[in-house]
Design a protein around this motif. Structure first.
Motif, PDB file in Angstrom:
ATOM      1  N   SER A 317      34.563  69.434 -55.493  1.00  0.00           N
ATOM      2  CA  SER A 317      34.482  69.621 -56.945  1.00  0.00           C
ATOM      3  C   SER A 317      35.033  68.406 -57.683  1.00  0.00           C
ATOM      4  O   SER A 317      34.534  68.036 -58.756  1.00  0.00           O
ATOM      5  N   THR A 318      36.046  67.774 -57.100  1.00  0.00           N
ATOM      6  CA  THR A 318      36.605  66.564 -57.707  1.00  0.00           C
ATOM      7  C   THR A 318      35.591  65.428 -57.668  1.00  0.00           C
ATOM      8  O   THR A 318      35.442  64.671 -58.635  1.00  0.00           O
ATOM      9  N   ILE A 319      34.874  65.313 -56.548  1.00  0.00           N
ATOM     10  CA  ILE A 319      33.826  64.294 -56.445  1.00  0.00           C
ATOM     11  C   ILE A 319      32.718  64.579 -57.469  1.00  0.00           C
ATOM     12  O   ILE A 319      32.201  63.672 -58.127  1.00  0.00           O
ATOM     13  N   GLY A 320      32.361  65.858 -57.624  1.00  0.00           N
ATOM     14  CA  GLY A 320      31.365  66.238 -58.624  1.00  0.00           C
ATOM     15  C   GLY A 320      31.823  65.925 -60.033  1.00  0.00           C
ATOM     16  O   GLY A 320      31.040  65.487 -60.881  1.00  0.00           O
ATOM     17  N   LEU A 321      33.116  66.130 -60.283  1.00  0.00           N
ATOM     18  CA  LEU A 321      33.668  65.799 -61.595  1.00  0.00           C
ATOM     19  C   LEU A 321      33.565  64.296 -61.843  1.00  0.00           C
ATOM     20  O   LEU A 321      33.264  63.858 -62.960  1.00  0.00           O
ATOM     21  N   GLY A 322      33.783  63.515 -60.794  1.00  0.00           N
ATOM     22  CA  GLY A 322      33.625  62.060 -60.922  1.00  0.00           C
ATOM     23  C   GLY A 322      32.207  61.699 -61.332  1.00  0.00           C
ATOM     24  O   GLY A 322      31.991  60.766 -62.112  1.00  0.00           O
ATOM     25  N   ALA A 323      31.231  62.463 -60.809  1.00  0.00           N
ATOM     26  CA  ALA A 323      29.831  62.217 -61.175  1.00  0.00           C
ATOM     27  C   ALA A 323      29.606  62.479 -62.658  1.00  0.00           C
ATOM     28  O   ALA A 323      28.896  61.719 -63.338  1.00  0.00           O
ATOM     29  N   VAL A 324      30.203  63.558 -63.175  1.00  0.00           N
ATOM     30  CA  VAL A 324      30.064  63.876 -64.603  1.00  0.00           C
ATOM     31  C   VAL A 324      30.726  62.796 -65.453  1.00  0.00           C
ATOM     32  O   VAL A 324      30.172  62.355 -66.471  1.00  0.00           O
ATOM     33  N   CYS A 325      31.909  62.371 -65.039  1.00  0.00           N
ATOM     34  CA  CYS A 325      32.602  61.298 -65.764  1.00  0.00           C
ATOM     35  C   CYS A 325      31.748  60.039 -65.812  1.00  0.00           C
ATOM     36  O   CYS A 325      31.648  59.361 -66.838  1.00  0.00           O
ATOM     37  N   ALA A 326      31.140  59.715 -64.665  1.00  0.00           N
ATOM     38  CA  ALA A 326      30.293  58.530 -64.592  1.00  0.00           C
ATOM     39  C   ALA A 326      29.093  58.663 -65.525  1.00  0.00           C
ATOM     40  O   ALA A 326      28.711  57.704 -66.208  1.00  0.00           O
ATOM     41  N   ALA A 327      28.507  59.857 -65.559  1.00  0.00           N
ATOM     42  CA  ALA A 327      27.353  60.090 -66.424  1.00  0.00           C
ATOM     43  C   ALA A 327      27.717  59.918 -67.891  1.00  0.00           C
ATOM     44  O   ALA A 327      26.961  59.350 -68.685  1.00  0.00           O
ATOM     45  N   VAL A 328      28.897  60.397 -68.241  1.00  0.00           N
ATOM     46  CA  VAL A 328      29.356  60.288 -69.625  1.00  0.00           C
ATOM     47  C   VAL A 328      29.557  58.836 -70.018  1.00  0.00           C
ATOM     48  O   VAL A 328      29.077  58.366 -71.054  1.00  0.00           O
ATOM     49  N   MET A 329      30.261  58.106 -69.173  1.00  0.00           N
ATOM     50  CA  MET A 329      30.534  56.703 -69.466  1.00  0.00           C
ATOM     51  C   MET A 329      29.238  55.895 -69.575  1.00  0.00           C
ATOM     52  O   MET A 329      29.090  55.036 -70.436  1.00  0.00           O
ATOM     53  N   SER A 330      28.289  56.178 -68.678  1.00  0.00           N
ATOM     54  CA  SER A 330      27.067  55.371 -68.615  1.00  0.00           C
ATOM     55  C   SER A 330      26.230  55.477 -69.878  1.00  0.00           C
ATOM     56  O   SER A 330      25.485  54.555 -70.209  1.00  0.00           O
ATOM     57  N   SER A 331      26.323  56.586 -70.593  1.00  0.00           N
ATOM     58  CA  SER A 331      25.526  56.764 -71.804  1.00  0.00           C
ATOM     59  C   SER A 331      26.331  56.585 -73.083  1.00  0.00           C
ATOM     60  O   SER A 331      25.807  56.090 -74.081  1.00  0.00           O
ATOM     61  N   ALA A 332      27.596  56.997 -73.068  1.00  0.00           N
ATOM     62  CA  ALA A 332      28.411  56.886 -74.278  1.00  0.00           C
ATOM     63  C   ALA A 332      28.581  55.428 -74.683  1.00  0.00           C
ATOM     64  O   ALA A 332      28.432  55.080 -75.862  1.00  0.00           O
ATOM     65  N   ASP A 333      28.896  54.560 -73.713  1.00  0.00           N
ATOM     66  CA  ASP A 333      29.083  53.149 -74.054  1.00  0.00           C
ATOM     67  C   ASP A 333      27.787  52.535 -74.579  1.00  0.00           C
ATOM     68  O   ASP A 333      27.786  51.747 -75.532  1.00  0.00           O
ATOM     69  N   SER A 334      26.648  52.931 -73.996  1.00  0.00           N
ATOM     70  CA  SER A 334      25.356  52.394 -74.439  1.00  0.00           C
ATOM     71  C   SER A 334      25.046  52.788 -75.875  1.00  0.00           C
ATOM     72  O   SER A 334      24.598  51.957 -76.680  1.00  0.00           O
ATOM     73  N   SER A 335      25.273  54.053 -76.214  1.00  0.00           N
ATOM     74  CA  SER A 335      24.972  54.525 -77.559  1.00  0.00           C
ATOM     75  C   SER A 335      25.859  53.866 -78.610  1.00  0.00           C
ATOM     76  O   SER A 335      25.395  53.506 -79.696  1.00  0.00           O
ATOM     77  N   LEU A 336      27.130  53.722 -78.299  1.00  0.00           N
ATOM     78  CA  LEU A 336      28.053  53.097 -79.247  1.00  0.00           C
ATOM     79  C   LEU A 336      27.690  51.636 -79.488  1.00  0.00           C
ATOM     80  O   LEU A 336      27.722  51.146 -80.618  1.00  0.00           O
ATOM     81  N   LEU A 337      27.337  50.929 -78.410  1.00  0.00           N
ATOM     82  CA  LEU A 337      26.941  49.526 -78.561  1.00  0.00           C
ATOM     83  C   LEU A 337      25.647  49.422 -79.363  1.00  0.00           C
ATOM     84  O   LEU A 337      25.501  48.535 -80.208  1.00  0.00           O
ATOM     85  N   SER A 338      24.710  50.331 -79.119  1.00  0.00           N
ATOM     86  CA  SER A 338      23.429  50.289 -79.830  1.00  0.00           C
ATOM     87  C   SER A 338      23.600  50.523 -81.323  1.00  0.00           C
ATOM     88  O   SER A 338      23.050  49.784 -82.146  1.00  0.00           O
ATOM     89  N   ALA A 339      24.357  51.549 -81.683  1.00  0.00           N
ATOM     90  CA  ALA A 339      24.568  51.858 -83.100  1.00  0.00           C
ATOM     91  C   ALA A 339      25.277  50.714 -83.815  1.00  0.00           C
ATOM     92  O   ALA A 339      24.908  50.333 -84.935  1.00  0.00           O
ATOM     93  N   SER A 340      26.287  50.140 -83.173  1.00  0.00           N
ATOM     94  CA  SER A 340      27.046  49.061 -83.802  1.00  0.00           C
ATOM     95  C   SER A 340      26.221  47.782 -83.900  1.00  0.00           C
ATOM     96  O   SER A 340      26.364  47.010 -84.858  1.00  0.00           O
ATOM     97  N   SER A 341      25.322  47.552 -82.931  1.00  0.00           N
ATOM     98  CA  SER A 341      24.456  46.369 -82.987  1.00  0.00           C
ATOM     99  C   SER A 341      23.517  46.456 -84.182  1.00  0.00           C
ATOM    100  O   SER A 341      23.318  45.471 -84.913  1.00  0.00           O
ATOM    101  N   MET A 342      22.923  47.628 -84.386  1.00  0.00           N
ATOM    102  CA  MET A 342      22.028  47.798 -85.531  1.00  0.00           C
ATOM    103  C   MET A 342      22.765  47.638 -86.847  1.00  0.00           C
ATOM    104  O   MET A 342      22.268  46.996 -87.775  1.00  0.00           O
ATOM    105  N   PHE A 343      23.956  48.227 -86.936  1.00  0.00           N
ATOM    106  CA  PHE A 343      24.686  48.147 -88.204  1.00  0.00           C
ATOM    107  C   PHE A 343      25.082  46.709 -88.516  1.00  0.00           C
ATOM    108  O   PHE A 343      24.879  46.229 -89.643  1.00  0.00           O
ATOM    109  N   SER A 344      25.646  46.016 -87.538  1.00  0.00           N
ATOM    110  CA  SER A 344      26.156  44.671 -87.797  1.00  0.00           C
ATOM    111  C   SER A 344      25.042  43.689 -88.148  1.00  0.00           C
ATOM    112  O   SER A 344      25.215  42.825 -89.005  1.00  0.00           O
ATOM    113  N   ARG A 345      23.887  43.824 -87.495  1.00  0.00           N
ATOM    114  CA  ARG A 345      22.792  42.884 -87.769  1.00  0.00           C
ATOM    115  C   ARG A 345      21.896  43.347 -88.907  1.00  0.00           C
ATOM    116  O   ARG A 345      21.637  42.608 -89.860  1.00  0.00           O
ATOM    117  N   ASN A 346      21.391  44.574 -88.831  1.00  0.00           N
ATOM    118  CA  ASN A 346      20.351  45.020 -89.753  1.00  0.00           C
ATOM    119  C   ASN A 346      20.872  45.561 -91.079  1.00  0.00           C
ATOM    120  O   ASN A 346      20.117  45.666 -92.041  1.00  0.00           O
TER     121      ASN A 346
END
Length: 549
Positions: A317-346
């Motif tokens: 279950s701990t290994i599975g939790l690591g998978a969820v954590c990884a999934a969260v990090m992999s998308s959360a960082d992408s979305s935050l960078l995308s939103a901030s890129s659009m705001f700063s440039r456009n």
């Protein structure tokens, strides 16, 4: 239940690893004041890392938790996100990736502003931002529920800590850090979830998913056919106009690679969702009252973490939790960078402060990451349904942005008048259908409205999108006719996009081609009229950059 200290230590180690990798990757942008380097990793993303980061962008906590939740609550037949977003990536590769990459844009909103003007581009930023923020919220909410079940840690604390870690390495390394951490995160997701499935299948509390009483496939009801079709088109078409997707497309080292990344990620999403589907199916055939949970599952948001916690050994279950954590990090960082890129440039660069330096834009982008991260964290704490957020995040993007994206890529005659009218028509029709997650009651009751449930059974999202698209085309043609045939004087062309075009427009479009140094080049403004300036090419040209003269 006491705090699972062993699991907590494992998660801390995993977070430290991800943070270290992100900070290591940030060395590639250390001291750089180029937005191309920070936002697009110098347009140098190759196939190996590109496939990982494109796939990880969609395979987030909302994706894997929401899939398990949907299979458990409604059945596989109503679980549309996995194949919907996979098809969206493939459609993107077929029709949009090559064209956008060849133009050398920096963000998804660049062609919108070139065609419709800077201020209209700023207005279109709002639905794009809402999509990224809701997406991040769904991801963080998924992590919070998982932490609360497996580690018995306060949900709010888990969400805040995870968001802070994702923001920290994104702040320092931009897309380089996001892409490199995506590789590790996607591997963790794949191993963690697949490792958990066999143990859940062999649990003494699980019966079978092939019996006559099994419910995981779901039962089709013709009453919901319109709603099913609505969500299908929403996921396939609404999955396209996302900066988080086009940021990967535009960072690819070539247009051909951008297409291959899209195709590969489409198939990757299908493969990565299989364990989540199986976990949801397992949950439907488990005697939950016989487990240590001792009651039926009432909150379907918790299906995946409950299976990991009560149907697998603690270490698993701990290994599975690591998978969820990884999934969260992999998308959360992408979305935050995308939103901030659009705001700063456009928004900041092209609308608020046109003469901002590259260094200033990067600092604005970093500040935006913090602000948008805080907003997504707040929504994740206050809104409950993971799967609801998962769908809601695509609504405004689908209804408002998709018609405009098709327009700027494929339709030449559309203009700002059509864009503005289409924007508000789509917004009114979509909000008129109501939204329970936001506490908004419907003020437009479309055909087949169910009074008892207070639910729209008509595909009103797709209807709203089509009406927005039709408005964009018809109004653009109307104003083009009125001005070009002098029914209206050109002085009434207040958006300066049909006939009343300034002699020296401050925004223009150049078609990328090989140009020799010293060669005269033709520059066209938004109205496709050549500027009279005689410009000589004096260096390497990238159409994603502004040129001042």
């Amino acid at each position: 239940m006491a705090v699972n200290w062993a699991g907590l230590v494992g998660v801390i180690i995993f977070y430290i690893l991800i943070l270290a990798i992100g900070l290591y990757a940030s060395k590639k942008t250390k001291g750089s004041t180029s937005t191309d380097e920070v936002m697009l990793a110098g347009r140098s993303i190759g196939l190996s890392i590109g496939v990982f980061t494109m796939t990880a962008t969609w395979v987030g906590g909302g994706f894997i938790n929401g899939t398990a939740q949907s299979v458990y609550a409604d059945g596989l037949i109503y679980t549309q996100a996995p194949w919907g977003y996979s098809c969206s990536l493939i459609v993107g590769g077929l029709f949009f990736a090559k064209k956008m990459r060849e133009q050398g844009y920096v963000t998804m909103l660049d062609p919108f502003q070139l065609k419709f003007g800077k201020r209209m581009g700023g207005l279109l930023f709002l639905p794009a931002l809402s999509g990224e923020i809701f997406w991040s919220s769904a991801i963080l909410a998924a992590l919070g529920s998982t932490f609360s079940v497996i580690l018995d840690i306060d949900t709010t604390l888990a969400i805040i800590v995870s968001a802070c870690i994702a923001m920290s390495y994104t702040l320092f390394g931009g897309l380089y850090s996001v892409a490199y951490t995506d590789v590790v995160q996607l591997i963790c997701i794949f191993i963690g979830l697949w490792f958990s499935v066999p143990f859940a299948f062999t649990s003494e509390h699980f019966t079978t998913i092939s019996g006559p009483n099994s419910t995981w496939l779901g039962t089709w009801d013709n009453r919901y056919a319109g709603e099913w079709i609505d969500y299908a088109f929403l996921l396939v078409c609404g999955g396209l106009p996302w900066q988080v997707y086009f940021q990967r497309v535009l960072s690819a080292s070539s247009a051909r690679y951008a297409q291959i990344l899209s195709y590969s990620a489409g198939f990757g999403c299908l493969i990565m969702t299989i364990p989540s589907i199986l976990i949801g199916a397992i949950a439907t055939s488990t005697n939950w009252t016989a487990t240590d949970y001792k009651r039926e599952v009432e909150d379907s948001n918790l299906v995946l973490p409950l299976v990991l916690q009560y149907l697998t050994p603690q270490a698993v279950s701990t290994i599975g939790l690591g998978a969820v954590c990884a999934a969260v990090m992999s998308s959360a960082d992408s979305s935050l960078l995308s939103a901030s890129s659009m705001f700063s440039r456009n928004v900041y660069k092209l609308v608020i402060r046109q003469h901002a330096t590259e260094k200033e834009i990067i600092w604005v982008m970093k500040g935006s990451i913090v602000v948008f991260g805080a907003l997504a964290t707040t929504l994740a704490i206050t809104i409950n349904s993971i799967n609801g957020l998962f769908y809601l995040c695509a609504d405004f993007v689908y209804v408002i942005l998709f018609p405009q994206l098709v327009s700027v890529v494929y339709i030449g005659f559309t203009n700002t008048y059509g864009s503005v009218c289409a924007y508000f028509i789509g917004l009114i029709l979509r909000l008129g259908g109501g939204e329970s997650l936001l506490g908004l009651n419907p003020f437009i009751k479309y055909p087949y409205f169910d009074e008892d449930m207070g639910k729209q059974l008509f595909p009103f999202r797709t209807f709203s999108m089509l009406m927005s698209f039709a408005t964009l085309l018809l109004v653009s043609r109307l104003f083009q006719y009125l001005f070009t045939n002098e029914v209206l004087d050109k002085e009434w062309d207040v958006f300066e996009c049909v006939t009343n075009i300034p002699p020296a427009a401050d925004s223009f479009e150049m078609k990328p081609k090989d140009v020799d140094i010293g060669e005269a080049i033709e520059v066209r403004d938004n109205g496709e009229k050549p500027l009279k300036s005689n410009i000589k090419f004096s260096g390497v040209f990238n159409p994603g950059y502004d040129i001042e003269f």
